[in-house]
Design a protein around this motif. Structure first.
Motif, PDB file in Angstrom:
ATOM      1  N   LEU A 104       0.499  -1.365   0.289  1.00 46.22           N
ATOM      2  CA  LEU A 104       0.264  -0.040   0.172  1.00 46.22           C
ATOM      3  C   LEU A 104       1.294   1.526   0.156  1.00 46.22           C
ATOM      4  N   ASP A 105       0.427   1.786  -1.002  1.00 43.63           N
ATOM      5  CA  ASP A 105       1.657   3.531  -0.736  1.00 43.63           C
ATOM      6  C   ASP A 105       1.057   4.531  -0.133  1.00 43.63           C
ATOM      7  N   TRP A 106       1.870   4.552   1.030  1.00 43.30           N
ATOM      8  CA  TRP A 106       1.186   6.135   1.792  1.00 43.30           C
ATOM      9  C   TRP A 106       0.404   7.098   0.805  1.00 43.30           C
ATOM     10  N   THR A 107       1.520   7.656  -0.160  1.00 36.92           N
ATOM     11  CA  THR A 107       1.004   8.973  -0.415  1.00 36.92           C
ATOM     12  C   THR A 107       0.244   8.527  -1.562  1.00 36.92           C
ATOM     13  N   GLU A 108      -0.585   7.981  -1.943  1.00 40.31           N
ATOM     14  CA  GLU A 108      -1.051   7.045  -3.331  1.00 40.31           C
ATOM     15  C   GLU A 108      -2.526   6.883  -2.878  1.00 40.31           C
ATOM     16  N   ARG A 109      -2.230   6.199  -1.854  1.00 43.26           N
ATOM     17  CA  ARG A 109      -3.235   5.320  -1.125  1.00 43.26           C
ATOM     18  C   ARG A 109      -4.182   4.504  -1.773  1.00 43.26           C
ATOM     19  N   ARG A 110      -3.272   3.697  -3.052  1.00 41.70           N
ATOM     20  CA  ARG A 110      -3.528   2.282  -3.616  1.00 41.70           C
ATOM     21  C   ARG A 110      -2.257   1.756  -3.585  1.00 41.70           C
ATOM     22  N   ASP A 111      -2.442   0.126  -4.180  1.00 39.04           N
ATOM     23  CA  ASP A 111      -1.232  -0.487  -4.090  1.00 39.04           C
ATOM     24  C   ASP A 111      -0.267   0.026  -5.335  1.00 39.04           C
ATOM     25  N   HIS A 112       0.947  -0.721  -4.796  1.00 41.26           N
ATOM     26  CA  HIS A 112       2.205  -0.885  -5.899  1.00 41.26           C
ATOM     27  C   HIS A 112       2.432  -2.034  -5.580  1.00 41.26           C
ATOM     28  N   PHE A 113       3.754  -2.579  -7.050  1.00 42.61           N
ATOM     29  CA  PHE A 113       4.109  -4.062  -6.508  1.00 42.61           C
ATOM     30  C   PHE A 113       5.163  -3.819  -6.342  1.00 42.61           C
ATOM     31  N   GLY A 114       5.721  -4.622  -4.767  1.00 42.37           N
ATOM     32  CA  GLY A 114       6.672  -4.867  -3.715  1.00 42.37           C
ATOM     33  C   GLY A 114       6.726  -6.464  -4.544  1.00 42.37           C
ATOM     34  N   GLY A 115       8.110  -7.058  -3.728  1.00 42.53           N
ATOM     35  CA  GLY A 115       7.910  -8.395  -4.100  1.00 42.53           C
ATOM     36  C   GLY A 115       9.422  -8.367  -4.430  1.00 42.53           C
ATOM     37  N   ALA A 116       9.999  -9.572  -4.954  1.00 40.33           N
ATOM     38  CA  ALA A 116      11.662  -9.851  -5.840  1.00 40.33           C
ATOM     39  C   ALA A 116      11.266  -8.863  -7.284  1.00 40.33           C
ATOM     40  N   VAL A 117      10.399  -9.217  -8.164  1.00 39.34           N
ATOM     41  CA  VAL A 117      10.330  -8.834  -9.780  1.00 39.34           C
ATOM     42  C   VAL A 117      10.493  -7.370  -9.350  1.00 39.34           C
ATOM     43  N   PRO A 118       9.957  -6.491  -8.571  1.00 38.91           N
ATOM     44  CA  PRO A 118       9.818  -5.197  -8.640  1.00 38.91           C
ATOM     45  C   PRO A 118      10.757  -4.628  -8.292  1.00 38.91           C
ATOM     46  N   ALA A 119      11.656  -5.624  -6.966  1.00 41.47           N
ATOM     47  CA  ALA A 119      13.426  -5.238  -7.143  1.00 41.47           C
ATOM     48  C   ALA A 119      14.639  -5.588  -8.002  1.00 41.47           C
ATOM     49  N   ALA A 120      14.532  -6.473  -9.106  1.00 42.84           N
ATOM     50  CA  ALA A 120      14.953  -6.834 -10.029  1.00 42.84           C
ATOM     51  C   ALA A 120      15.196  -5.619 -10.222  1.00 42.84           C
ATOM     52  N   LEU A 121      13.388  -5.121 -11.242  1.00 46.33           N
ATOM     53  CA  LEU A 121      13.474  -4.351 -12.044  1.00 46.33           C
ATOM     54  C   LEU A 121      13.809  -2.942 -11.770  1.00 46.33           C
ATOM     55  N   LEU A 122      13.682  -2.422 -10.829  1.00 46.77           N
ATOM     56  CA  LEU A 122      14.445  -1.603 -10.146  1.00 46.77           C
ATOM     57  C   LEU A 122      15.853  -1.189  -9.848  1.00 46.77           C
ATOM     58  N   ALA A 123      16.497  -2.489 -10.208  1.00 48.72           N
ATOM     59  CA  ALA A 123      17.856  -2.207  -9.743  1.00 48.72           C
ATOM     60  C   ALA A 123      18.629  -2.242 -11.460  1.00 48.72           C
ATOM     61  N   ARG A 124      17.445  -2.797 -12.584  1.00 47.08           N
ATOM     62  CA  ARG A 124      17.687  -3.007 -13.881  1.00 47.08           C
ATOM     63  C   ARG A 124      17.882  -1.506 -14.224  1.00 47.08           C
ATOM     64  N   ALA A 125      16.755  -0.752 -13.721  1.00 50.77           N
ATOM     65  CA  ALA A 125      16.951   0.814 -14.558  1.00 50.77           C
ATOM     66  C   ALA A 125      18.197   1.777 -13.561  1.00 50.77           C
ATOM     67  N   THR A 126      17.997   1.350 -12.646  1.00 45.00           N
ATOM     68  CA  THR A 126      19.296   2.014 -12.239  1.00 45.00           C
ATOM     69  C   THR A 126      20.620   1.618 -12.619  1.00 45.00           C
ATOM     70  N   ALA A 127      20.174   0.702 -12.962  1.00 50.90           N
ATOM     71  CA  ALA A 127      22.050   0.605 -13.835  1.00 50.90           C
ATOM     72  C   ALA A 127      21.582   0.527 -14.745  1.00 50.90           C
TER      73      ALA A 127
END
Length: 227
Positions: free
Chosen positions: A173-196
């Motif tokens: 649950l997103d504290w600014t949007e008050r709706r869900d975003h994705f957490g977990g291993a896939v979103p973590a891998a996505l952020l790592a790739r996006a950053t790199a």
């Protein structure tokens, strides 16, 4: 049993009730390791006071620390701790924004930020909506990455982890949007790739700036969100 749980809950609440420790935990939500000196600056306390707070947080299981060279590096103890802090932030009363600089920072955080190791804010929610709408994630039986979803992630060189103790996808649950975003291993891998890959730039105070929109559009995010 109830008494034991009550005492345990009170102890957890007491750790985060101290404003400086709370500020440190919020800073550590960016998923990176911070030195004690950096946490002292974030919490606006002296180094010795910061060290005492870090010790309390470590003893309570909120953070881990590791010595490297002259510095001790501190990070949150894991995704569950980050989720707890993010959820508690939803219930905090937010004071009015003061000044242009703070207003800009708040807007940036609301648009895109890190929630430990994955994306949150308006971008994080739009990413969840887009992946579901594009058929990359199926909500029919829990949260399941579809074959098409795996193909698109592979095309973007996002490595989908093998299933382990951590779920591939979960709602957060997103504290600014008050709706869900994705957490977990896939979103973590996505952020790592996006950053790199330079798709995003991680700025101060957990804010994230989108530098390359096309990968997010391929994941179903509507272009106007990224404009």
């Amino acid at each position: 049993m109830v008494l034991v749980q009550t005492v345990g809950l009170a102890e957890v609440a007491a750790v985060l009730a101290e404003p400086s420790r709370a500020a440190m935990c919020l800073a550590l939500l960016d998923g990176r390791a911070w030195t004690v000196g950096e946490l002292a600056t974030a919490a606006e306390v002296g180094p010795s006071t910061a060290s005492e707070h870090v010790t309390r947080l470590r003893e309570s299981g909120f953070v881990t620390s590791a010595k490297q060279g002259r510095h001790s590096y501190v990070r949150l103890a894991g995704p569950r701790v980050a989720e707890l802090i993010e959820h508690l932030a939803q219930h905090a009363s937010h004071r009015p924004v003061r000044g242009l600089k703070e207003s800009v920072r708040v807007r940036r955080l609301a648009f895109a930020r890190t929630c430990y190791d994955h994306l949150a804010g308006r971008l994080g929610v739009a990413l969840r909506d887009g992946m579901v709408r594009a058929g990359l994630v199926d909500l029919g039986d829990g949260l399941t990455l579809t074959g098409r979803g795996r193909d698109v992630l592979a095309e973007l060189d996002v490595v989908v982890p093998s299933r382990g103790r951590r779920p591939l996808l979960r709602d957060c649950l997103d504290w600014t949007e008050r709706r869900d975003h994705f957490g977990g291993a896939v979103p973590a891998a996505l952020l790592a790739r996006a950053t790199a890959a330079g798709w995003v730039l991680r700025e101060s105070h957990r804010a994230v700036r989108v530098c390359v929109a096309e990968p997010f559009v391929r994941l179903g995010v509507e272009p106007e969100v990224l404009a």
